[in-house]
Motif scaffolding. Sequence first.
Motif, short mmCIF file in Angstrom:
data_model
loop_
_atom_site.label_atom_id
_atom_site.label_comp_id
_atom_site.label_asym_id
_atom_site.label_seq_id
_atom_site.Cartn_x
_atom_site.Cartn_y
_atom_site.Cartn_z
N ILE A 312 64.90 51.72 -19.37
CA ILE A 312 64.30 51.20 -20.60
C ILE A 312 63.10 52.04 -20.99
O ILE A 312 62.93 52.42 -22.15
CB ILE A 312 63.88 49.72 -20.42
N PHE A 313 62.30 52.34 -19.98
CA PHE A 313 61.09 53.09 -20.24
C PHE A 313 61.42 54.46 -20.83
O PHE A 313 60.84 54.88 -21.83
CB PHE A 313 60.29 53.25 -18.96
N LEU A 314 62.36 55.15 -20.19
CA LEU A 314 62.72 56.48 -20.68
C LEU A 314 63.32 56.42 -22.07
O LEU A 314 63.05 57.27 -22.91
CB LEU A 314 63.68 57.18 -19.71
N SER A 315 64.16 55.38 -22.28
CA SER A 315 64.73 55.21 -23.61
C SER A 315 63.64 55.08 -24.65
O SER A 315 63.65 55.75 -25.68
CB SER A 315 65.59 53.95 -23.66
N GLU A 319 62.59 57.48 -27.67
CA GLU A 319 62.48 56.96 -29.04
C GLU A 319 61.13 57.34 -29.61
O GLU A 319 61.03 57.87 -30.72
CB GLU A 319 62.64 55.44 -29.00
N ARG A 320 60.12 57.07 -28.83
CA ARG A 320 58.78 57.27 -29.34
C ARG A 320 58.45 58.74 -29.55
O ARG A 320 57.97 59.13 -30.58
CB ARG A 320 57.79 56.66 -28.32
N LYS A 327 63.15 61.05 -37.00
CA LYS A 327 63.41 60.16 -38.14
C LYS A 327 62.38 60.39 -39.23
O LYS A 327 62.71 60.45 -40.41
CB LYS A 327 63.34 58.69 -37.69
N LYS A 328 61.13 60.53 -38.84
CA LYS A 328 60.08 60.75 -39.82
C LYS A 328 60.33 62.07 -40.56
O LYS A 328 60.19 62.15 -41.78
CB LYS A 328 58.72 60.81 -39.09
N THR A 329 60.73 63.07 -39.78
CA THR A 329 61.05 64.36 -40.41
C THR A 329 62.19 64.19 -41.40
O THR A 329 62.15 64.71 -42.51
CB THR A 329 61.45 65.39 -39.33
#
Lengths: 766, 109
Positions: A312-315, A319-320, A327-329
């Motif tokens: 979960i952490f790595l996911s 994502e972060r 996505k922002k790009t």
Amino acid sequence: MFGKKIPSLRRIFQMWLLLFVFASFCITFGLSYLFQTRAAQNTATRQAALHLDYMGNQVNIIEDDLKDLKKDLSDGLIEKAKIFAVLLKYNPSLLHNKKFLRDWSEDAGIKEISIVGKKGVVIEAFPKEFIGTDFNKYDLMHPYLPLIDKKDGVYVEDLRTSYNQNGSVNSLVQFVGVSRLDAPGVIQMGYSAERYANALKTAVADVLADDYVLGKHGFVIVSKDGKIISAGRKELKGLTLADSVWKFVKDMPENTLALKTIDGLPVFLVTRSVNGHLLTAVMPKSDVYAYRNMILSWAALVYILLLTIVYIFLSALLERVVVRGIKKTNTTLEKITRGDLNEKVRVRSNLEFVSLSNGINAMVDALKKAIAEAAARLDKELEFAREIQRATLPNVFPPYPNRNEFDIFASMTAAKEVGGDFYDFFLLGHGGSHVGIVIADVSGKGIPAALFMMSAKTLIKNLSETGMPPAEVFYHANQKLCENNEAGMFVTAFMGILELKTGKFTYVNAGHNPPLIKRADGGFERMTLKPGFMLGAMDSFVYQQEEIFLNGGDTVFLYTDGVTEAQNSRGQLFGDDRLNDLLNKNTDKAPKELLTSVHEAVAGYVAGAEQSDDLTMLALSYNPKTVTVPAEIENLDEVMSFVSGMLQKASATPEVIAKTNIVLDEVFTNICSYAYAPAKGTATVRCAVGGTPAFVSLEFRDSGKPFNPLKKEDPDITADLEDREIGNLGIFMVKQIMDSVEYEYKDGQNVLTLIKYLETTPSSED
Amino acid sequence: MELKKLQENGITVLKVAGQLTSSTSPALEKAINEILETEKNLILDFAELEFLASSGIRVILSTQKKINSKNGALVIRNVKKVVMDVFEMTGLREFLNVFSGNRQILGLE
């Protein structure tokens, strides 16, 4: 492509991560499993060893006890035997004293005594049946023989079962032998090792393992001489090892853990031989692995939990750190794609994204630059085209400075895109007797429209100059424009030809918005036109022209829909009404000032919004002030209608007009008759109406012989008819009618100036 | 200029409409001469004559002379003010039978 979806970065990462996590788990758990299993086995082995140690000790203790007991027993017997030997030495007569033997045996608790002579044969015994037994014949007795010749020999037999002479088994017996002291021989004694036998019976070894529990469910099997003497399982006790499922036990390597399945139950075993006993520790597999299983379960749980957290952490981290940045790009790129080239990608969370952002922004900038350059190039071309367009429209004002009977002003303000509006005007006819005006609007924008416009303009002008009337001009122009018109362009147009002498205005329309016309005394109104199809659309169209008469002071205003369709920033149109009202507020303005007013009004209305279409206007005002005609009598009408028109505009009475006409007749006829005869020439009449009080002034010029008509004598109007001189009557009338008459000869011209005050109120009838 | 000839009580009436100018006068003269070939009396109706110039006056004068020589009578009737002013201005009013109205001619043979 059928349903082959491209997975997201997150999905791919998660998939691989899951795989990795799963593999990690498998490896870690696997290793744990192996380790734990080994550990469990080692523990089991050690545990078994401990238990076996204990068991072994117990067995040893028991055996030692038994040995001691045995020793005790045998030692006691040897003592007794030695005592008997001494007795015999000092009382040899006792040898054959059977009673003595019997009593002594009972006292000593001995079961058998056998006295062996020097030949090895029993010479006396108790019980007596043993007398005569030859020790030489029995292997078991051989060890006694060496004692015969000694004095101190001792021999202890192992415990054995005794058997009678007839071979039947008796009980457990112990036999010893000592050398005789009285003569060579042996004294053999034996007794029933009852105590030993009893001791054996009560040997704890029998119950050693009976209630012994190994671990939770484990047990020990104690077997001796191939027989299970004690076991944690009651049912095993007494079994012959070789007949049981446990028969393999004796072949097992000692002190080593082995796994066997007994009766379907997997068990671990360790065996050990101790002191003639075979000890076997039996531990059910489930016991051995109980701890391991628990540990592994917990380990598995912890591993799964841990790995899930890691997963979960790595996911989330991905994502972060990555996905969000991408996505922002992408969002910014979308905005850029939609046309906003000023958007910048600003993802600065890490070096790579900074680099990406910078790269994209640099690319967009390069793109913007390229677009700007291309646009600039295009703008240059359009500018060039616009310049050509502008240059071909007559733009010198006033165009005919020496002609003041009409006034023309026109302007074309192009929209950003080179459009196809145009105006045109030109003199036609001999000596410029006519003036043609044209206004047109080509469909479309850009260079194709500009080229089409040039074609149309040239056609109309050239055809007009051949002397064709407007309807024919349009007919032929239309034909030519329809030819090779693959682009399907068309042009709406209006043209009119004004005959300057008479004010006759002949016009034709090809789908263009009607011009506005102001009559001298009125306001601007829309002209009603016969409908006509636009030029270039449909060939062989027959146009219909119309004609009206313009009078002095009339103004015709031509325009294109760029004026009425000018939009403000809210998209509202300037409109026909607004144009009408504006023109009517400026009815007294000359064409140039009129157009300026319209420009200002439109600019004010549009107020900065972008001009969408060309603004094209042309105003023609007819102000015939002078009329120049050949000095021929047939031109008298023209002169008269010219002057009458001006007088009517000034609201002169019919009487004044009639009198003026008389004057015109007289003077003009004079000029025609005398000025040039017999040659020909022209006469110019300049008429001005104005002033306060209002007057009309007529100026007659001719370049003929210098002649002052005023010099003529007045006729005698009192003379009777017979005597009447008709000749000078004309000039006389002129003098009577006009309020002022003046003559001068100047610059080679006879100039006669006449003034009459207008009576705007009708005079009394006679 | 338009000319219309009609008969009234046996006398020829020539209605002149329009303008009597240098260019139009010759036509009037010609018409009158035609009439005077057979008539000695003539009525010129100027109800619709806007004005006349000296050439017109000339025609009238010569007509009057011709009629005088024939002992006929020339009457000019329905003369507009402008025309009347011209006659007055030129002093011909007394010499011509010029009437602004449509008065019956009395005592004409």
